[in-house]
Scaffold this active site. Sequence first.
Site, PDB file in Angstrom:
ATOM      1  N   SER A 138      35.937 -24.102 -59.976  1.00 15.58           N
ATOM      2  CA  SER A 138      35.192 -23.243 -60.894  1.00 15.58           C
ATOM      3  C   SER A 138      33.855 -23.899 -61.161  1.00 15.58           C
ATOM      4  O   SER A 138      33.706 -25.118 -61.032  1.00 15.58           O
ATOM      5  CB  SER A 138      35.962 -23.089 -62.215  1.00 15.58           C
ATOM      6  OG  SER A 138      35.157 -22.511 -63.225  1.00 15.58           O
ATOM      7  N   TYR A 151      39.619 -26.801 -70.307  1.00 15.83           N
ATOM      8  CA  TYR A 151      39.535 -26.178 -68.982  1.00 15.83           C
ATOM      9  C   TYR A 151      38.513 -26.893 -68.118  1.00 15.83           C
ATOM     10  O   TYR A 151      38.748 -27.150 -66.932  1.00 15.83           O
ATOM     11  CB  TYR A 151      39.168 -24.702 -69.148  1.00 15.83           C
ATOM     12  CG  TYR A 151      39.060 -23.934 -67.864  1.00 15.83           C
ATOM     13  CD1 TYR A 151      40.153 -23.795 -67.017  1.00 15.83           C
ATOM     14  CD2 TYR A 151      37.863 -23.317 -67.499  1.00 15.83           C
ATOM     15  CE1 TYR A 151      40.054 -23.071 -65.838  1.00 15.83           C
ATOM     16  CE2 TYR A 151      37.758 -22.588 -66.329  1.00 15.83           C
ATOM     17  CZ  TYR A 151      38.855 -22.473 -65.497  1.00 15.83           C
ATOM     18  OH  TYR A 151      38.753 -21.763 -64.329  1.00 15.83           O
TER      19      TYR A 151
END
Length: 256
Positions: A138, A151
């Site tokens: 990501s 995250y």
Amino acid sequence: MPSSARTAVITGASSGIGAASARRLADDGFHVVLTARRGDRVEALAKELTAAGRTASARVLDITDRAAVDAFAAGLDRCDVLVNNAGGALGADPVATGNPDDWRAMYETNVIGTLHVTQALLPALTASGDGTVVVMSSTAGLGTYEGGAGYVAAKHGEHVLAETLRLEIVGTPVRVVEIAPGMVRTDEFAAVRFRGDTEQAAKVYEGVAEPLTAEDIAETVAWTVSRPSHVNIDLLVVRPRAQASNTKVHRERGDG
């Protein structure tokens, strides 16, 4: 499936980017092995692909369970491509009040789960003579943002895993590709992050005319995998035009 069929294993294939990648690779002639914890979802997708003349099989798999991963790997005839897609985010709390259980769960899935599957399938990928490991990280693995530390930390770990593996296996017939998507609108990612709060999930994409879709990332997966064997796409960052960074997004309503 015939033992000669090029095989792609996709984790987290029950929805979103995983399911889209499975469809795309099946269209390219791979036998796709669909894995996820939700057996009904991957079985339905395997039936859909088979009915369309593709070859697919489904396996229930929790990638945080090492014994289950090892048993899965032992049952494969071959593996040419591994798409480490399973992962996800939980919560958007600041560091001061973040839930350690959420942090732990994200690390276990995004990092340790990717480690489990990669370790288990690396011998088969090497034996194929032309293997590819795809790590779906990501843009969170490349830059921080407020409210995302848990995250972000997990995705940084996954990024480092991919980068280090590439160094360590250079000279073997296995490529390591990292794809780092930015804002992708899928049916579940934001909803899971906010524990079913659809209103809060919708705000993530509010005012963004065209966030990326799962199919956009699936096309990217197929492109990297289909490069000539000597070509390795080390890291590919994919964002919608409206997103300049993790913290700079153009929103039509003027609050980006």
